[in-house]
Design a protein around this motif. Structure first.
Motif, PDB file in Angstrom:
ATOM      1  N   ARG A  48     -44.026 -60.911  27.462  1.00  0.00           N
ATOM      2  CA  ARG A  48     -44.334 -62.105  27.038  1.00  0.00           C
ATOM      3  C   ARG A  48     -42.891 -63.413  27.512  1.00  0.00           C
ATOM      4  O   ARG A  48     -43.494 -64.278  28.501  1.00  0.00           O
ATOM      5  CB  ARG A  48     -44.297 -62.581  26.089  1.00  0.00           C
ATOM      6  CG  ARG A  48     -46.153 -61.961  24.606  1.00  0.00           C
ATOM      7  CD  ARG A  48     -45.651 -62.356  23.624  1.00  0.00           C
ATOM      8  NE  ARG A  48     -45.792 -61.578  23.044  1.00  0.00           N
ATOM      9  CZ  ARG A  48     -45.858 -60.255  22.598  1.00  0.00           C
ATOM     10  NH1 ARG A  48     -46.973 -59.502  22.777  1.00  0.00           N
ATOM     11  NH2 ARG A  48     -45.467 -59.261  21.771  1.00  0.00           N
ATOM     12  N   TYR A  63     -48.379 -67.226  31.355  1.00  0.00           N
ATOM     13  CA  TYR A  63     -47.720 -67.219  29.888  1.00  0.00           C
ATOM     14  C   TYR A  63     -48.699 -68.249  28.673  1.00  0.00           C
ATOM     15  O   TYR A  63     -49.626 -67.223  28.206  1.00  0.00           O
ATOM     16  CB  TYR A  63     -46.539 -67.903  29.661  1.00  0.00           C
ATOM     17  CG  TYR A  63     -46.099 -67.519  28.664  1.00  0.00           C
ATOM     18  CD1 TYR A  63     -45.244 -66.850  27.875  1.00  0.00           C
ATOM     19  CD2 TYR A  63     -45.924 -68.903  27.636  1.00  0.00           C
ATOM     20  CE1 TYR A  63     -45.394 -66.101  26.306  1.00  0.00           C
ATOM     21  CE2 TYR A  63     -45.890 -69.006  26.268  1.00  0.00           C
ATOM     22  CZ  TYR A  63     -45.604 -67.806  25.730  1.00  0.00           C
ATOM     23  OH  TYR A  63     -45.164 -67.728  24.151  1.00  0.00           O
ATOM     24  N   ARG A  67     -51.211 -67.205  25.869  1.00  0.00           N
ATOM     25  CA  ARG A  67     -50.652 -67.668  24.410  1.00  0.00           C
ATOM     26  C   ARG A  67     -50.290 -68.956  23.882  1.00  0.00           C
ATOM     27  O   ARG A  67     -50.203 -69.170  23.051  1.00  0.00           O
ATOM     28  CB  ARG A  67     -48.943 -67.126  24.484  1.00  0.00           C
ATOM     29  CG  ARG A  67     -48.569 -65.814  25.054  1.00  0.00           C
ATOM     30  CD  ARG A  67     -49.469 -65.365  24.295  1.00  0.00           C
ATOM     31  NE  ARG A  67     -48.202 -64.441  23.113  1.00  0.00           N
ATOM     32  CZ  ARG A  67     -48.662 -63.528  22.129  1.00  0.00           C
ATOM     33  NH1 ARG A  67     -49.817 -63.188  21.853  1.00  0.00           N
ATOM     34  NH2 ARG A  67     -47.765 -64.314  20.962  1.00  0.00           N
ATOM     35  N   HIS A  76     -40.100 -68.174  16.565  1.00  0.00           N
ATOM     36  CA  HIS A  76     -39.173 -67.769  16.204  1.00  0.00           C
ATOM     37  C   HIS A  76     -39.077 -67.517  14.867  1.00  0.00           C
ATOM     38  O   HIS A  76     -37.664 -67.408  14.568  1.00  0.00           O
ATOM     39  CB  HIS A  76     -37.998 -68.255  17.125  1.00  0.00           C
ATOM     40  CG  HIS A  76     -38.442 -67.534  19.057  1.00  0.00           C
ATOM     41  ND1 HIS A  76     -38.468 -68.102  19.357  1.00  0.00           N
ATOM     42  CD2 HIS A  76     -37.539 -66.163  19.223  1.00  0.00           C
ATOM     43  CE1 HIS A  76     -38.657 -67.485  20.936  1.00  0.00           C
ATOM     44  NE2 HIS A  76     -37.600 -66.439  20.946  1.00  0.00           N
TER      45      HIS A  76
HETATM   46  C1  HEM Z   1     -40.163 -63.318  21.144  1.00  0.00           C
HETATM   47  C2  HEM Z   1     -35.549 -63.471  19.217  1.00  0.00           C
HETATM   48  C3  HEM Z   1     -33.970 -66.135  22.163  1.00  0.00           C
HETATM   49  C4  HEM Z   1     -38.112 -66.949  24.530  1.00  0.00           C
HETATM   50  C5  HEM Z   1     -39.654 -62.583  20.281  1.00  0.00           C
HETATM   51  C6  HEM Z   1     -39.121 -62.154  19.274  1.00  0.00           C
HETATM   52  C7  HEM Z   1     -38.197 -61.925  19.068  1.00  0.00           C
HETATM   53  C8  HEM Z   1     -37.465 -62.383  19.917  1.00  0.00           C
HETATM   54  C9  HEM Z   1     -37.743 -60.493  17.352  1.00  0.00           C
HETATM   55  C10 HEM Z   1     -40.816 -61.256  19.156  1.00  0.00           C
HETATM   56  C11 HEM Z   1     -40.962 -60.288  20.082  1.00  0.00           C
HETATM   57  C12 HEM Z   1     -42.178 -60.495  20.591  1.00  0.00           C
HETATM   58  O1  HEM Z   1     -43.140 -61.063  21.378  1.00  0.00           O
HETATM   59  O2  HEM Z   1     -42.936 -59.014  20.587  1.00  0.00           O
HETATM   60  C13 HEM Z   1     -35.147 -64.033  19.900  1.00  0.00           C
HETATM   61  C14 HEM Z   1     -33.811 -63.812  19.697  1.00  0.00           C
HETATM   62  C15 HEM Z   1     -33.437 -64.507  20.702  1.00  0.00           C
HETATM   63  C16 HEM Z   1     -34.283 -65.075  21.425  1.00  0.00           C
HETATM   64  C17 HEM Z   1     -32.858 -63.404  18.357  1.00  0.00           C
HETATM   65  C18 HEM Z   1     -31.940 -65.168  20.059  1.00  0.00           C
HETATM   66  C19 HEM Z   1     -30.854 -66.337  20.627  1.00  0.00           C
HETATM   67  C20 HEM Z   1     -34.891 -66.872  23.275  1.00  0.00           C
HETATM   68  C21 HEM Z   1     -35.080 -67.563  24.313  1.00  0.00           C
HETATM   69  C22 HEM Z   1     -36.160 -67.544  25.016  1.00  0.00           C
HETATM   70  C23 HEM Z   1     -37.105 -66.823  24.279  1.00  0.00           C
HETATM   71  C24 HEM Z   1     -33.495 -68.364  24.673  1.00  0.00           C
HETATM   72  C25 HEM Z   1     -36.468 -67.858  25.765  1.00  0.00           C
HETATM   73  C26 HEM Z   1     -35.657 -68.996  26.662  1.00  0.00           C
HETATM   74  C27 HEM Z   1     -39.221 -65.373  23.921  1.00  0.00           C
HETATM   75  C28 HEM Z   1     -40.885 -65.822  23.708  1.00  0.00           C
HETATM   76  C29 HEM Z   1     -41.332 -65.085  22.816  1.00  0.00           C
HETATM   77  C30 HEM Z   1     -39.976 -64.776  22.309  1.00  0.00           C
HETATM   78  C31 HEM Z   1     -41.485 -66.622  25.491  1.00  0.00           C
HETATM   79  C32 HEM Z   1     -42.468 -64.840  23.307  1.00  0.00           C
HETATM   80  C33 HEM Z   1     -43.161 -65.216  21.806  1.00  0.00           C
HETATM   81  C34 HEM Z   1     -44.614 -65.520  22.612  1.00  0.00           C
HETATM   82  O3  HEM Z   1     -45.704 -65.088  22.960  1.00  0.00           O
HETATM   83  O4  HEM Z   1     -45.225 -64.547  20.992  1.00  0.00           O
HETATM   84  N1  HEM Z   1     -37.824 -63.726  20.895  1.00  0.00           N
HETATM   85  N2  HEM Z   1     -34.998 -64.251  20.680  1.00  0.00           N
HETATM   86  N3  HEM Z   1     -36.533 -66.066  23.000  1.00  0.00           N
HETATM   87  N4  HEM Z   1     -39.092 -65.226  22.824  1.00  0.00           N
HETATM   88 FE1  HEM Z   1     -37.160 -64.259  21.541  1.00  0.00          FE
END
Ligand code: HEM
Length: 126
Positions: A48, A63, A67, A76
């Protein structure tokens, strides 16, 4: 004609695959980030993030085909992201971006975005 996208300039899917795989290699060993992940298998989360970044930088829209609208702040909300989590995320991503073999201008552009995006997803002061 169309300007060549950042996605193409840095080497397309192969480059994003490398960056995100390296990032998740660090996440697996990170005691702050790993417990946040609801699934033990990080493969789907890796895919993802890879597909999101590819789309963001002008690559294929797989994507959103899968999604829908990214709505990253909303997605988040279930995870507490304070300065400690933000810093841990950026520490892992810094290694991945630095090892990607990009020229300095592209490396900086990608890194500046990661810092901005990580700051924008904070949802806790602690
Ligand atoms: C999903 C944590 C920052 C993009 C997630 C997930 C967690 C998480 C726990 C769930 C995992 C999953 O998809 O099963 C964090 C933390 C961050 C952070 C602690 C700290 C700042 C970011 C940033 C981006 C990002 C900066 C993009 C540049 C994404 C995307 C998903 C995701 C695209 C999947 C969303 C979806 O389609 O459900 N993140 N994330 N994340 N994160 Fe982050």
């Amino acid at each position: 004609g169309n300007p060549v996208s950042f996605f193409e300039q840095v080497g397309g899917e192969e480059t994003f695959h490398r960056v995100v795989a390296r990032f998740y290699q660090e996440v697996k060993a990170d005691e702050i980030l790993l417990p946040l992940y609801p699934e033990e298998d990080l493969g789907p989360a890796e895919e993802r993030l890879r597909l999101f970044l590819m789309q963001y930088w002008g690559g294929p829209h797989t994507y959103s085909d899968n999604r829908g609208h990214p709505r990253l702040r909303m997605r988040h909300v279930p995870f507490k992201i304070g300065p400690i989590e933000r810093d841990a995320w950026l520490r892992c991503m810094r290694i991945a971006v630095d090892e990607a073999g990009l020229d300095e201008a592209h490396r900086k552009q990608l890194w500046d975005y990661m810092e901005m995006a990580a700051n924008s997803l904070m949802n806790s002061l602690s």
